[in-house]
Design an enzyme around this catalytic site. Structure first.
Site, mmCIF file in Angstrom:
data_model
loop_
_atom_site.group_PDB
_atom_site.id
_atom_site.type_symbol
_atom_site.label_atom_id
_atom_site.label_comp_id
_atom_site.label_asym_id
_atom_site.label_seq_id
_atom_site.Cartn_x
_atom_site.Cartn_y
_atom_site.Cartn_z
ATOM 1 N N LYS A 39 -29.543 19.432 -34.651
ATOM 2 C CA LYS A 39 -28.677 18.506 -35.390
ATOM 3 C C LYS A 39 -29.490 17.392 -36.051
ATOM 4 C CE LYS A 39 -23.916 17.016 -34.680
ATOM 5 N NZ LYS A 39 -22.847 16.682 -33.748
ATOM 6 N N SER A 126 -19.662 10.475 -35.490
ATOM 7 C CA SER A 126 -20.957 9.782 -35.575
ATOM 8 C C SER A 126 -21.518 9.872 -36.996
ATOM 9 C CB SER A 126 -21.942 10.376 -34.574
ATOM 10 O OG SER A 126 -21.446 10.184 -33.270
HETATM 11 N N1 COA Z 1 -14.341 10.091 -30.742
HETATM 12 C C1 COA Z 1 -14.987 10.028 -31.916
HETATM 13 N N2 COA Z 1 -15.867 10.957 -32.307
HETATM 14 C C2 COA Z 1 -16.106 11.983 -31.486
HETATM 15 C C3 COA Z 1 -15.465 12.109 -30.238
HETATM 16 C C4 COA Z 1 -14.556 11.107 -29.882
HETATM 17 N N3 COA Z 1 -13.917 11.121 -28.711
HETATM 18 N N4 COA Z 1 -15.903 13.226 -29.642
HETATM 19 C C5 COA Z 1 -16.780 13.799 -30.484
HETATM 20 N N5 COA Z 1 -16.907 13.046 -31.600
HETATM 21 C C6 COA Z 1 -17.716 13.352 -32.770
HETATM 22 C C7 COA Z 1 -19.158 13.116 -32.533
HETATM 23 O O1 COA Z 1 -19.507 11.796 -32.878
HETATM 24 C C8 COA Z 1 -19.795 14.160 -33.431
HETATM 25 O O2 COA Z 1 -19.880 13.694 -34.746
HETATM 26 P P1 COA Z 1 -20.979 14.240 -35.778
HETATM 27 O O3 COA Z 1 -20.869 15.738 -35.778
HETATM 28 O O4 COA Z 1 -20.561 13.581 -37.031
HETATM 29 O O5 COA Z 1 -22.298 13.775 -35.239
HETATM 30 C C9 COA Z 1 -18.797 15.297 -33.399
HETATM 31 O O6 COA Z 1 -17.583 14.727 -33.033
HETATM 32 C C10 COA Z 1 -19.089 16.333 -32.369
HETATM 33 O O7 COA Z 1 -20.188 15.949 -31.672
HETATM 34 P P2 COA Z 1 -20.436 15.809 -30.110
HETATM 35 O O8 COA Z 1 -19.205 15.556 -29.332
HETATM 36 O O9 COA Z 1 -21.585 14.908 -29.931
HETATM 37 O O10 COA Z 1 -20.774 17.217 -29.787
HETATM 38 P P3 COA Z 1 -21.812 18.045 -30.493
HETATM 39 O O11 COA Z 1 -20.988 19.055 -31.173
HETATM 40 O O12 COA Z 1 -22.808 17.336 -31.275
HETATM 41 O O13 COA Z 1 -22.545 18.559 -29.206
HETATM 42 C C11 COA Z 1 -23.088 20.103 -27.520
HETATM 43 C C12 COA Z 1 -22.275 19.772 -28.746
HETATM 44 C C13 COA Z 1 -24.351 19.314 -27.383
HETATM 45 C C14 COA Z 1 -22.211 19.833 -26.303
HETATM 46 C C15 COA Z 1 -23.371 21.607 -27.667
HETATM 47 O O14 COA Z 1 -24.072 21.813 -28.876
HETATM 48 C C16 COA Z 1 -24.169 22.159 -26.528
HETATM 49 O O15 COA Z 1 -23.621 22.422 -25.484
HETATM 50 N N6 COA Z 1 -25.481 22.352 -26.725
HETATM 51 C C17 COA Z 1 -26.366 22.893 -25.734
HETATM 52 C C18 COA Z 1 -26.779 24.313 -26.063
HETATM 53 C C19 COA Z 1 -25.750 25.267 -25.587
HETATM 54 O O16 COA Z 1 -25.411 25.379 -24.430
HETATM 55 N N7 COA Z 1 -25.231 26.028 -26.559
HETATM 56 C C20 COA Z 1 -24.206 26.964 -26.309
HETATM 57 C C21 COA Z 1 -22.865 26.250 -26.289
HETATM 58 S S1 COA Z 1 -21.630 27.304 -26.882
#
Ligand code: COA
Length: 158
Positions: A39, A126
């Site tokens: 990311k 974010s």
């Molecule tokens: N309020 C406001 N914004 C929110 C929120 C909330 N309650 N919850 C999530 N968001 C936003 C985040 O800010 C983020 O915004 P962005 O995409 O603009 O940066 C977006 O929603 C989603 O991000 P986040 O909740 O941080 O999750 P992510 O999708 O970035 O992270 C992981 C996902 C890290 C949990 C996932 O990629 C993971 O598990 N990675 C490890 C590798 C793995 O196991 N992969 C297989 C999984 S299927």
């Protein structure tokens, strides 16, 4: 115990709202900051952890940790069985559905629980906050003062 994973680049009031709700239900909430190099985060892993620690310092039940690699492996290593994810709008559903079912395939004994943040927080992410920050917009409704400071600092160095 429940594990709340994310990139937290940076942690926002939306994330904090969900953490607070989880604290009412679970004895321990582990905020798991993913390294997530795919990311290309604005903040380093260490910076994201520090901001999350400071922003959650008033919640005694919250621990902030980091992980790289598969989320389910981290959850298993913690001897935990529950993952928390937030859904803000219908548009989150497809991605969350894929992720929850993939995680279930990898580790059938782990469940994903979804919670909705307060409606005021349902429209931002974010990425949007970083965009507002880069254009000099007002951030106080989106992130705690410490995160706002760090965002301004970081963007001034770019
Ligand atoms: N309020 C406001 N914004 C929110 C929120 C909330 N309650 N919850 C999530 N968001 C936003 C985040 O800010 C983020 O915004 P962005 O995409 O603009 O940066 C977006 O929603 C989603 O991000 P986040 O909740 O941080 O999750 P992510 O999708 O970035 O992270 C992981 C996902 C890290 C949990 C996932 O990629 C993971 O598990 N990675 C490890 C590798 C793995 O196991 N992969 C297989 C999984 S299927």
């Amino acid at each position: 115990m429940i594990i709340y994973p994310g990139t937290f680049d940076p942690i926002t009031y939306g994330h904090l709202d969900l953490i607070e709700r989880a604290c009412h239900i679970f004895s321990t909430v582990v905020v798991a900051v993913a390294e997530n190099p795919g990311k290309a985060p604005l903040f380093t892993l260490q910076e994201r952890i520090e901001m999350a620690r400071e922003a959650t310092s008033s919640f005694a039940q919250v621990r902030v940790e980091s992980f790289s690699g598969l989320l389910v492996e981290f959850v298993q290593a913690k001897k935990c069985r529950v993952i928390l994810r937030g859904v803000r709008a219908i548009s989150d559903f497809e991605y969350e559905f894929q992720m929850a079912l993939s995680n279930r395939k990898l580790a059938p004994n782990i469940e994903t629980i979804f919670m909705m943040p307060k409606e005021n927080y349902s429209f931002f992410s974010s990425r949007i906050i970083k965009e507002i920050a880069s254009l000099g917009g007002e951030l106080s409704e989106f992130v705690p003062p410490l995160v706002e400071r760090k965002l301004k600092e970081k963007l001034s160095q770019l």
